[in-house]
Design a protein around this motif. Structure first.
Motif, short mmCIF file in Angstrom:
data_model
loop_
_atom_site.label_atom_id
_atom_site.label_comp_id
_atom_site.label_asym_id
_atom_site.label_seq_id
_atom_site.Cartn_x
_atom_site.Cartn_y
_atom_site.Cartn_z
N ASP A 206 0.82 -1.22 0.00
CA ASP A 206 0.00 0.00 0.00
C ASP A 206 0.85 1.26 0.00
O ASP A 206 0.34 2.34 -0.30
CB ASP A 206 -0.91 0.02 1.23
N MET A 249 -5.32 -3.07 -4.81
CA MET A 249 -5.27 -2.95 -3.35
C MET A 249 -4.99 -1.52 -2.91
O MET A 249 -4.53 -0.69 -3.67
CB MET A 249 -4.25 -3.91 -2.76
N GLU A 305 -9.29 -0.51 -3.50
CA GLU A 305 -10.21 -1.24 -2.63
C GLU A 305 -10.82 -0.37 -1.54
O GLU A 305 -11.93 -0.62 -1.08
CB GLU A 305 -9.54 -2.47 -2.02
N TYR A 357 -4.73 -10.42 -5.11
CA TYR A 357 -3.82 -11.40 -4.49
C TYR A 357 -2.76 -11.90 -5.47
O TYR A 357 -1.67 -12.30 -5.06
CB TYR A 357 -4.61 -12.57 -3.89
N ARG A 360 0.04 -9.36 -5.11
CA ARG A 360 0.78 -9.47 -3.85
C ARG A 360 1.68 -10.71 -3.80
O ARG A 360 2.69 -10.73 -3.10
CB ARG A 360 -0.25 -9.58 -2.71
O1 LIG Z 1 -6.63 -10.23 2.78
P1 LIG Z 1 -5.62 -9.74 3.73
O2 LIG Z 1 -4.48 -10.66 3.96
O3 LIG Z 1 -6.21 -9.26 5.01
O4 LIG Z 1 -4.94 -8.49 3.06
C1 LIG Z 1 -5.64 -7.41 2.53
C2 LIG Z 1 -4.86 -6.15 2.75
O5 LIG Z 1 -3.50 -6.30 2.51
C3 LIG Z 1 -2.98 -5.13 1.94
O6 LIG Z 1 -2.58 -5.41 0.63
C4 LIG Z 1 -1.75 -4.66 2.67
O7 LIG Z 1 -2.04 -4.52 4.01
P2 LIG Z 1 -0.87 -4.68 5.10
O8 LIG Z 1 0.20 -3.73 4.69
O9 LIG Z 1 -1.52 -4.32 6.40
O10 LIG Z 1 -0.40 -6.08 5.04
C5 LIG Z 1 -4.15 -4.14 1.91
O11 LIG Z 1 -4.14 -3.34 0.78
C6 LIG Z 1 -5.31 -5.06 1.90
O12 LIG Z 1 -6.46 -4.44 2.41
#
Ligand SMILES: O=P(O)(O)OC[C@H]1O[C@](O)(COP(=O)(O)O)[C@@H](O)[C@@H]1O
Ligand SMILES: Nc1ncnc2c1ncn2[C@@H]1O[C@H](COP(=O)(O)OP(=O)(O)O)[C@@H](O)[C@H]1O
Ligand SMILES: [Mg+2]
Length: 506
Positions: A206, A249, A305, A357, A360
């Motif tokens: 993020d 995201m 999101e 996902y 990521r």
């Molecule tokens: O489905 P999960 O694992 O909770 O992750 C969703 C979240 O992870 C992120 O990609 C990153 O969040 P973090 O930096 O807190 O890990 C957010 O954009 C997203 O809302």
């Protein structure tokens, strides 16, 4: 050799020993945190302090890198590494470089904590011993080979384990939540007078951490997002009145959506959490989509999101770490777009892509491989230099040590008045979709009768008061209290030379 003119009192290095001084970062080396000297309070992107001051004030922090003298004897170091929160490209790269660098210093005992902070308390997943050999190829894959998790075990249990296992270097690779945890752990270690270096390495796709140019994995995420945007464009451009919608995201910050849009050049509209918008009406999103469809026969929309959450029913729930569980704006927007064009009897072909996902889980690109490597190495240099409660950041293209509380004070967000947002909307050509706050709050009031205000755990409150901008002119960002002991420089080896004098106080 001509050394040019040196300041009074400084001698030109002539001997090998003197040249070797140049292998190290000096403790007085500093990096400016803000480098733009705004000439006028109307300048784009300008920041105001409380009280309205906007004038340039130099604010520095310590330059990262190896020191000529170190606090810990490498043979006395026992290190632990943990990866927490959501995935991010580059986690394995960072672990690998931390292990490599510890190995170069001569550290023999390195533990990998499994599945985030849970690994401290779940006997099913004990720590694993990490070696250079074990981690040598892990950067080829995405994810974290140690595992990640959300959710906070009792922090005292974690500190107990650090104490029981004799850990004196603790590396936490994580985002704002993990850094809040790291700071709490540091405070508890301090109370117990433990001589431990707690060092964070900022991870989040993020990019929502203060002060740093960008977090590792961000570039890769923007790059990977191009594939989804391109697919949306191809689908939309091949269909009759094609609409492509891509969700990216960004829980509370729209950096990926903004940068991916600007990079792609195929996007008609980008919607982010920081910029409210209306859907209906002459100046709304739907009408602009219709105009683009009429003109070009297609329309591509990128939606972060966290955008438009006020338009959805909030579940009010939080995840295991306390982060708000968002409504699925992407799917909702997709169905609303179909309904709108159905209502106005315009035939459209709407395709929706959620690559979140997939983005990521990617292994990182070359630029992130480099950032991860330098961050990982500097985390180890910072620990050996005797710093604690710090994180490592890329600031104005230099790597620096930053106090953790400063980085997590508030979540970093896209500034709608910034140059970068203006560049983005210049590129898409989208107008403002002006928000009518009254109508939205009326809508909210109807759907959520009397729920109490939710806490914002992703922006942990810092125990340190004041913002970095409120420091006095010329201030060095204050890392003093975390620093322990004093050291004598030593120049016997190209690697930092350990100082057997251990810190007297934690
Ligand atoms: O489905 P999960 O694992 O909770 O992750 C969703 C979240 O992870 C992120 O990609 C990153 O969040 P973090 O930096 O807190 O890990 C957010 O954009 C997203 O809302
Ligand atoms: N304010 C906090 N104090 C202590 N620990 C926290 C805090 N916020 C989050 N954590 C812990 O840090 C870990 C990671 O947090 P999370 O928000 O899931 O991811 P990220 O670090 O990527 O923001 C979790 O185990 C979480 O419980
Ligand atoms: Mg987070």
């Amino acid at each position: 050799m001509n050394w040019g003119t040196l300041p009074d009192g400084i001698e030109a290095p002539e001997s090998r020993e003197q040249n070797m001084r140049r292998l190290y970062v000096h403790d007085e080396d500093r990096v400016l945190l803000k480098v733009v000297h705004y000439g006028n309070p109307t300048s784009v992107g300008i920041e105001f302090e409380e009280g309205g001051d906007w004038q340039f004030k130099p604010l520095w922090t310590q330059r990262a890198g190896p020191r000529a003298q170190i606090y810990f004897h490498p043979s006395a170091v026992k290190a632990a590494i943990v990866t927490c929160g959501g995935l991010c490209p580059g986690l394995n790269d960072v672990i690998r470089q931390v292990v490599f660098t510890l190995d170069v210093y001569g550290v023999k005992e390195i533990l990998g904590i499994q599945y985030g902070f849970k690994g401290f308390v779940d006997p099913k997943y004990p720590p694993v011993a990490l070696t250079r050999k074990l981690v040598s190829r892990v950067h080829m894959a995405g994810g974290s080979f140690l595992g990640v998790s959300r959710g906070t075990p009792d922090l005292n249990d974690i500190v107990d384990k650090l104490q029981d296992w004799g850990i004196n270097f603790f590396f936490i690779i994580g985002g704002n939540g993990s850094h809040a945890g790291a700071h709490e752990i540091y405070k508890r270690c301090l109370e117990r007078k433990m001589k431990i270096a707690v060092v964070g390495i900022p991870k989040t796709i993020d990019n929502d951490l203060q002060l740093v140019d960008k977090t590792f994995g961000f570039d890769t995420s923007v790059e990977e997002a191009q594939r989804a945007i391109n697919a949306a464009f191809v689908e939309a451009s091949s269909a009759y009145n094609g609409v492509g919608i891509v969700k990216l995201m960004g829980r509370q910050s729209g950096f990926i959506a903004m940068y991916a849009t600007l990079a792609s050049g195929q996007v008609d509209i980008v919607l982010i959490p920081e910029v409210p918008f209306v859907l209906e009406g002459e100046h709304g999103v739907y009408n602009f989509m219709k105009k683009r469809l009429d003109k070009n026969g297609l329309c591509v929309v990128v939606i972060a999101e966290g955008a438009g959450q006020e338009l959805l029913e909030s579940s009010g729930g939080v995840d295991a770490s306390g982060n708000p569980i968002l409504g699925d704006i992407g799917k909702w927007f997709y169905s609303q777009v179909k309904a709108y064009f159905g209502k106005i009897k315009m035939s459209v072909d709407v395709k929706y892509i959620d690559p979140t996902y997939m983005i990521r889980a990617r292994h990182c690109n070359s630029s992130d491989h480099i950032i991860c490597s330098v961050l990982g190495q500097n985390a180890v240099h910072g620990a050996f230099a005797g710093y604690t409660d710090i994180t490592i950041g890329l600031v104005n293209t230099h790597y620096v040590f930053l106090p953790i509380p400063k980085v997590i004070e508030v979540a970093r967000k896209v500034d709608p008045n910034s140059n970068m947002w203006h560049r983005t909307v210049t590129s898409t050509g989208q107008p403002d979709f002006p928000m009518v706050p009254q109508k939205i709050s009326e809508k909210k009031a109807q759907s959520q009768p009397s729920s109490p205000p939710k806490s914002q755990p992703t922006s942990p409150k810092s125990p340190v008061s004041g913002s970095s901008r409120s420091q006095s002119p010329g201030a060095v960002m204050d890392m003093g209290p975390q620093r322990r002991g004093s050291r004598k420089p030593s120049l016997k080896s190209p690697l930092p030379v350990f100082n057997t004098k251990r810190p007297t106080s934690a």
